[in-house]
Scaffold this active site. Structure first.
Site, short mmCIF file in Angstrom:
data_model
loop_
_atom_site.label_atom_id
_atom_site.label_comp_id
_atom_site.label_asym_id
_atom_site.label_seq_id
_atom_site.Cartn_x
_atom_site.Cartn_y
_atom_site.Cartn_z
CE1 TYR A 63 -3.57 -2.64 1.04
CE2 TYR A 63 -4.62 -0.51 0.71
CZ TYR A 63 -4.71 -1.88 0.81
OH TYR A 63 -5.91 -2.48 0.68
CE LYS A 87 0.51 -18.49 -0.30
NZ LYS A 87 -0.23 -19.76 -0.21
CG ASP A 122 -3.52 -20.41 0.65
OD1 ASP A 122 -3.10 -20.27 1.82
OD2 ASP A 122 -2.98 -21.18 -0.17
CG ASP A 131 -8.44 -4.38 1.27
OD1 ASP A 131 -9.44 -3.79 1.72
OD2 ASP A 131 -8.23 -4.54 0.05
CG ASP A 145 -14.23 -6.43 1.06
OD1 ASP A 145 -14.00 -5.61 1.97
OD2 ASP A 145 -14.50 -6.09 -0.11
C1 IPM Z 1 -10.74 -0.52 2.87
C2 IPM Z 1 -10.73 -0.03 1.45
C3 IPM Z 1 -9.42 0.70 1.16
C4 IPM Z 1 -8.28 -0.26 1.38
C5 IPM Z 1 -9.36 1.34 -0.24
C6 IPM Z 1 -10.50 2.32 -0.45
C7 IPM Z 1 -8.04 1.99 -0.53
O1 IPM Z 1 -10.92 -1.09 0.57
O2 IPM Z 1 -10.70 0.33 3.77
O3 IPM Z 1 -10.83 -1.72 3.09
O4 IPM Z 1 -7.89 -0.99 0.47
O5 IPM Z 1 -7.77 -0.29 2.49
MN MN Z 2 -11.27 -2.99 1.55
#
Ligand code: IPM
Ligand code: MN
Length: 355
Positions: free
Chosen positions: A139, A190, A222, A246, A250
């Site tokens: 990042y 990883k 994974d 990140d 999700d």
């Molecule tokens: C998150 C988002 C950010 C990240 C993006 C918007 C840069 O996906 O906060 O999870 O990747 O950290």
């Molecule tokens: Mn994210």
């Protein structure tokens, strides 16, 4: 007694950001009234619209002011009219990196079985706390493009980890694990393929000696994705790198009911810290009163806890839990309830609980 006042920077941002932040602020104000603390809110216009109008992303002067405040509430950033990543890196990235908000705390807690996409899994199966490193990794590395645009192109952006950055996040995760009943911590990396991540493996092993009460486990990222689906109950606290954190959060958000509820805290313990939903700006839904504001409201709960307003945090959390477990919020799907409707329901539930 002098009333305590918290100074909070508000950046509503793009897409659904302004709508969900409006509901988050409504809940925050209701909590302030109910629990007797003051709010000094400073709203900033930074967003893609603002950038298109003024060419300003996040002016230094405003950034300096924000540094001196107690907390930041962020809506969402991202708009197809801006070059990919420009606004995200200029606002979210700048706050995370330049304020050194080194912890990204992302709870994954399922409140009711009907919100989980996994068959037969309920609240006792999904209650994790992901501790995502927030200031290192690819990042923050410079992207490099050699021979750009040709068939000889080479593009790179390094996965880079420091001892300092790794040690502090793993230590923080051990401390969080100590506070939870299970006292269980999983390292997710990883290191078998990305050998640089053996820094995580080594520091994790060393720190586990300092926290003998914490039971430890290890998963490659994974396998962690597989495990989160197959046996989410086996994960209590997890610590991982920025990029993997990140991705897996999700996945984790879906286990708790989706992007409508997942919240996060970007912390530099003891300093101004940032609270936001995990979701993005969802431009397609902007202005339609269909986005779910619960993720932002849950971020407000995290903010209240961070500001030391634990009773208020508990009240908001309790109100949200009641709405979700009693079925008053029927579904977390987009459009099932109005954005403003959910905000009102939370404030009402707080008032009922207080009376
Ligand atoms: C998150 C988002 C950010 C990240 C993006 C918007 C840069 O996906 O906060 O999870 O990747 O950290
Ligand atoms: Mn994210």
């Amino acid at each position: 007694m002098q009333m305590k006042t918290h100074s909070i920077a508000v950046i509503a941002g793009d897409g659904i950001g302004p709508e969900v932040v409006a509901e988050g602020l409504g809940v925050l104000r209701a909590a302030a009234d109910q629990f007797g603390f003051g709010l000094d809110l400073v709203e900033y216009p930074f967003s893609t619209n603002h950038w298109l109008k003024t060419e300003d992303i996040f002016p230094d002067e405003a950034f300096e002011t924000v540094k001196g405040m107690d907390a930041i509430l962020l809506g969402a950033i991202g708009d197809p009219r801006a070059p990919i990543g420009l606004m995200e890196r200029g606002i979210i990235g700048r706050l995370r990196w330049d304020l050194d908000l080194w912890v990204n705390l992302r709870p994954i807690k399922l409140l009711d079985e009907r919100f989980c996409p996994l068959k037969g899994k309920g609240p006792s199966d999904v209650d994790m706390l992901v501790v995502r490193e927030n200031t290192e990794d690819a990042y923050v590395q410079k992207p490099e493009f050699e021979n750009e645009g040709t068939e000889q192109e080479v593009a790179s952006q390094a996965m880079r980890y420091t001892y300092k950055g790794t040690e502090r996040i793993i230590r923080y995760a051990f401390e969080r694990a100590m506070e939870r009943p299970r006292k269980h911590l999983t390292l997710i990396d990883k290191a078998n393929a990305v050998r640089a991540q053996s820094l995580y493996t080594r520091i994790f092993a060393a720190l586990s000696e300092e926290f003998p009460e914490v039971e430890t486990a290890h998963l490659y990222v994974d396998a962690a994705c597989m495990r989160m689906i197959e046996n989410p109950g086996s994960i209590d606290v997890a610590v991982t790198t920025n990029l993997f954190g990140d991705i897996i959060t999700d996945l984790g958000a879906m286990l708790q009911g989706g992007m409508g509820v997942a919240a996060s805290a970007n912390l530099r313990p003891g300093s101004v810290s940032l609270f936001e939903a995990v979701h993005g700006s969802f431009p397609e839904a902007a202005g339609k009163d269909i986005a779910n504001p619960l993720a932002t409201i849950n971020a407000v709960t995290m903010m209240l806890g961070y500001l030391g307003e634990q009773a208020a945090a508990d009240a908001v959390e309790g109100a949200v839990a009641e709405l979700l477990t009693t079925g008053r919020i029927r579904s977390l799907a987009v459009g099932e309830h109005g954005t403003q409707e959910i905000g009102r329901m939370v404030i009402e539930a707080m008032a009922v609980q207080a009376s």
